[in-house]
Design a protein around this motif. Structure first.
Motif, PDB file in Angstrom:
ATOM      1  N   PHE A   1     -75.897   5.225  11.942  1.00  0.00           N
ATOM      2  CA  PHE A   1     -74.791   6.181  11.794  1.00  0.00           C
ATOM      3  C   PHE A   1     -74.415   6.922  13.070  1.00  0.00           C
ATOM      4  O   PHE A   1     -73.436   7.672  13.076  1.00  0.00           O
ATOM      5  N   MET A   2     -75.137   6.719  14.193  1.00  0.00           N
ATOM      6  CA  MET A   2     -74.837   7.521  15.382  1.00  0.00           C
ATOM      7  C   MET A   2     -75.119   6.751  16.666  1.00  0.00           C
ATOM      8  O   MET A   2     -75.776   5.700  16.659  1.00  0.00           O
TER       9      MET A   2
ATOM     10  N   TRP B   1     -76.045  13.653  11.397  1.00  0.00           N
ATOM     11  CA  TRP B   1     -75.744  13.214  10.029  1.00  0.00           C
ATOM     12  C   TRP B   1     -74.905  14.269   9.316  1.00  0.00           C
ATOM     13  O   TRP B   1     -73.921  13.952   8.643  1.00  0.00           O
TER      14      TRP B   1
ATOM     15  N   LYS C   1     -71.254  14.144  10.450  1.00  0.00           N
ATOM     16  CA  LYS C   1     -70.510  13.039   9.835  1.00  0.00           C
ATOM     17  C   LYS C   1     -70.177  13.368   8.372  1.00  0.00           C
ATOM     18  O   LYS C   1     -69.055  13.155   7.911  1.00  0.00           O
TER      19      LYS C   1
ATOM     20  N   PHE D   1     -69.263   6.254   8.960  1.00  0.00           N
ATOM     21  CA  PHE D   1     -69.869   7.307   9.766  1.00  0.00           C
ATOM     22  C   PHE D   1     -70.041   6.854  11.214  1.00  0.00           C
ATOM     23  O   PHE D   1     -69.784   7.619  12.143  1.00  0.00           O
ATOM     24  N   LYS D   2     -70.501   5.617  11.422  1.00  0.00           N
ATOM     25  CA  LYS D   2     -70.783   5.149  12.778  1.00  0.00           C
ATOM     26  C   LYS D   2     -69.530   4.697  13.518  1.00  0.00           C
ATOM     27  O   LYS D   2     -69.376   4.944  14.710  1.00  0.00           O
TER      28      LYS D   2
ATOM     29  N   ILE E   1     -66.366   8.182  12.964  1.00  0.00           N
ATOM     30  CA  ILE E   1     -66.604   9.601  13.252  1.00  0.00           C
ATOM     31  C   ILE E   1     -67.514   9.706  14.470  1.00  0.00           C
ATOM     32  O   ILE E   1     -68.621   9.154  14.474  1.00  0.00           O
TER      33      ILE E   1
ATOM     34  N   GLU F   1     -69.261  12.293  17.380  1.00  0.00           N
ATOM     35  CA  GLU F   1     -69.602  13.642  17.808  1.00  0.00           C
ATOM     36  C   GLU F   1     -69.664  13.703  19.330  1.00  0.00           C
ATOM     37  O   GLU F   1     -70.069  12.727  19.982  1.00  0.00           O
TER      38      GLU F   1
ATOM     39  N   LEU G   1     -62.385  12.015  14.474  1.00  0.00           N
ATOM     40  CA  LEU G   1     -62.236  10.965  13.470  1.00  0.00           C
ATOM     41  C   LEU G   1     -61.127  10.018  13.920  1.00  0.00           C
ATOM     42  O   LEU G   1     -59.992  10.437  14.129  1.00  0.00           O
TER      43      LEU G   1
END
Length: 209
Positions: free
Chosen positions: A122-123, A144, A147, A161-162, A165, A167, A181
């Motif tokens: 996810f990141m 997490w 997201k 998420f990955k 989105i 960060e 996003l």
């Protein structure tokens, strides 16, 4: 004291946190549920889920609302009838609500090793470089939450998420960052605030106008 924290995040946004310590019977007696909510909580097989649901209704009372002021849209997103924005999250023994004049999304996560194990899914794991093992876990949990909070605002099918989105890199002591996003040929930006409550991470996303 079950009411753990009330904090103003800005002039129009308040977070209220409940620590679930009381028996479920006490929670039931302290809230007034709509028939739909009563049927829903009675259908839950897990007492933990029931306590989470009821503690959120107790939090509504702390914000001068009741269960009758809350409704959900077709996608399961909560709304308040007076037009204010609300976001809800529950994890283990803590529940929280955010009430705001702005579009918000909130997430509450307990620190657990599984989050760091799943981080590559996810990141961008390079954001965990040069950190201690404990801070890697904390930062992965914050990401997490970022997201999840952004997703709660947009609530659109198909958001990854990955892949959608992103960060900005951040330091844990800053307790803030930004997120982007990229979805359906649009780019949207968010301001992120985060904090720590006992063994939990709290994250809030605000949609930039």
């Amino acid at each position: 004291m079950p009411l753990l924290k009330i904090k103003d995040l800005n002039a129009t946004t308040q977070v209220i946190v409940w620590k679930i310590t009381e028996p479920i019977e006490e929670l039931f007696q302290s809230v007034n549920l709509t028939p739909i909510s009563l049927a829903r909580v009675e259908s839950m097989k897990s007492e933990g889920h029931q306590k989470g649901f009821l503690s959120v209704r107790r939090l509504l009372m702390e914000a001068s609302y009741t269960d009758y002021d809350l409704y959900y849209d077709a996608y399961g997103k909560p709304h308040l009838k007076d037009g204010k924005y609300i976001s809800i999250s529950h994890s283990h023994d803590l529940s929280l609500i955010l009430v705001s004049d702005e579009k918000i999304g909130a997430d509450l996560e307990i620190l657990k090793a599984k989050t760091q194990i799943l981080a590559p899914r996810f990141m961008n794991v390079s954001h965990l470089d040069n950190l201690s093992a404990q801070n890697q876990l904390i930062k992965a949990t914050v990401v997490w939450g970022i997201k999840e909070s952004v997703f709660k605002i947009k609530n659109e099918v198909g958001i990854s998420f990955k892949d959608n989105i992103f960060e900005s890199d951040f330091n844990l002591e800053d307790k803030k960052c930004t997120a982007t996003l990229r979805f359906n040929n649009k780019v949207e930006h968010f301001t992120i605030l985060f904090d720590f409550i006992e063994d939990y991470v709290f994250v809030c996303a605000f949609e930039k106008k």
